[in-house]
Design a protein around this motif. Structure first.
Motif, short mmCIF file in Angstrom:
data_model
loop_
_atom_site.label_atom_id
_atom_site.label_comp_id
_atom_site.label_asym_id
_atom_site.label_seq_id
_atom_site.Cartn_x
_atom_site.Cartn_y
_atom_site.Cartn_z
N ASP A 200 1.02 -1.61 0.00
CA ASP A 200 -0.01 -0.04 -0.07
C ASP A 200 1.22 1.20 0.49
O ASP A 200 1.85 1.65 1.04
CB ASP A 200 -1.07 0.08 0.93
N SER A 201 0.93 2.35 -1.04
CA SER A 201 1.46 3.25 -0.87
C SER A 201 1.43 4.55 -0.46
O SER A 201 2.13 5.33 0.05
CB SER A 201 1.71 3.94 -2.58
N GLN A 202 0.11 3.79 1.34
CA GLN A 202 -0.07 4.97 1.44
C GLN A 202 0.37 4.72 2.97
O GLN A 202 0.85 5.81 3.77
CB GLN A 202 -1.68 5.80 1.87
N ASP A 203 -0.17 3.86 3.60
CA ASP A 203 0.20 3.85 4.95
C ASP A 203 1.35 1.95 5.27
O ASP A 203 1.18 1.70 6.55
CB ASP A 203 -1.27 2.41 5.36
N PHE A 204 1.20 1.76 3.94
CA PHE A 204 2.92 1.02 3.45
C PHE A 204 2.16 -0.41 4.44
O PHE A 204 3.01 -0.90 4.73
CB PHE A 204 3.80 1.20 4.31
N ASN A 205 1.14 -1.45 4.33
CA ASN A 205 0.37 -2.32 4.88
C ASN A 205 1.17 -2.73 3.60
O ASN A 205 1.02 -2.77 2.19
CB ASN A 205 -0.88 -2.59 5.19
N GLU A 206 0.99 -4.41 3.52
CA GLU A 206 0.77 -5.08 2.86
C GLU A 206 -0.68 -5.62 2.32
O GLU A 206 -0.71 -6.48 3.18
CB GLU A 206 2.27 -6.38 2.67
#
Length: 188
Positions: A86-92
């Motif tokens: 995820d480019s916003q919250d860096f979740n995978e």
């Protein structure tokens, strides 16, 4: 609510209480006076992954699906799963490989411009950019002096996708491919 004539390929609409991605549009113009134009859509239910055929008259319409789009970057794929960041919250996001068989042909490591589609809190698919740049890894060599007609030849791209390219394209070149149709757009 968009009318049938305004529904285009790639739109996501609600049909039978589920989000459906429009994959193709066919218009049937009537031959009789006073008859209605028919719009036939081939769609994919994003939850069940099944194909759906939808027929509408020109005056009918479908609701656009209410879903969230989150920007993601493709990281890698293994034998069973595909991994996105995820480019916003860096979740995978880890998604099953079989759910993305068509999209995998256009994915390469670090590809940006992707969106994950979330419907009612559940991941239902990804949206590819309109065009991607891929390297040609195998094709017949270019023959100097070949006719200048619009002839094409098959080329294997770095993702395994096989497309038709103009005769002047050679191995090692990068080409731009339309993700909606799988067609060659230009040399990069």
């Amino acid at each position: 609510m968009p009318l049938a004539k305004d529904i285009k390929r790639g739109m996501i609409v609600t049909y039978q209480d589920a989000p459906c991605l429009i994959e193709s549009v066919q218009v049937q113009t009537p031959s009789a006076r006073g008859a209605a134009t028919l719009y036939k859509f081939r769609a994919r239910n994003l939850i069940t992954k099944q194909k759906v055929d939808i027929s509408l008259k020109g005056t009918e319409g479908l609701e656009e699906a209410n879903f969230e789009r989150r920007p993601v970057t493709y990281m890698y794929a293994d034998a069973q799963e595909v991994h996105f960041l995820d480019s916003q919250d860096f979740n995978e996001y880890v998604l099953p490989r079989e759910a993305l068989e068509e999209e995998l042909k256009y994915l390469k490591e670090g590809l940006e411009g992707l969106f994950v589609l979330i419907y009612e809190g559940q991941w239902v698919g990804i949206q590819l950019p309109v065009a991607v740049e891929l390297k040609v890894v195998q094709c017949d060599p270019y023959v100097r002096g070949a006719s200048a007609t619009g002839r094409t030849k098959p080329a294997v791209l770095e993702t395994g996708l096989v497309i038709q390219v103009p005769e002047y394209i050679s191995e090692g070149e990068t080409v731009k491919v339309d993700t909606r149709s799988g067609e060659f757009l230009s040399r990069v």
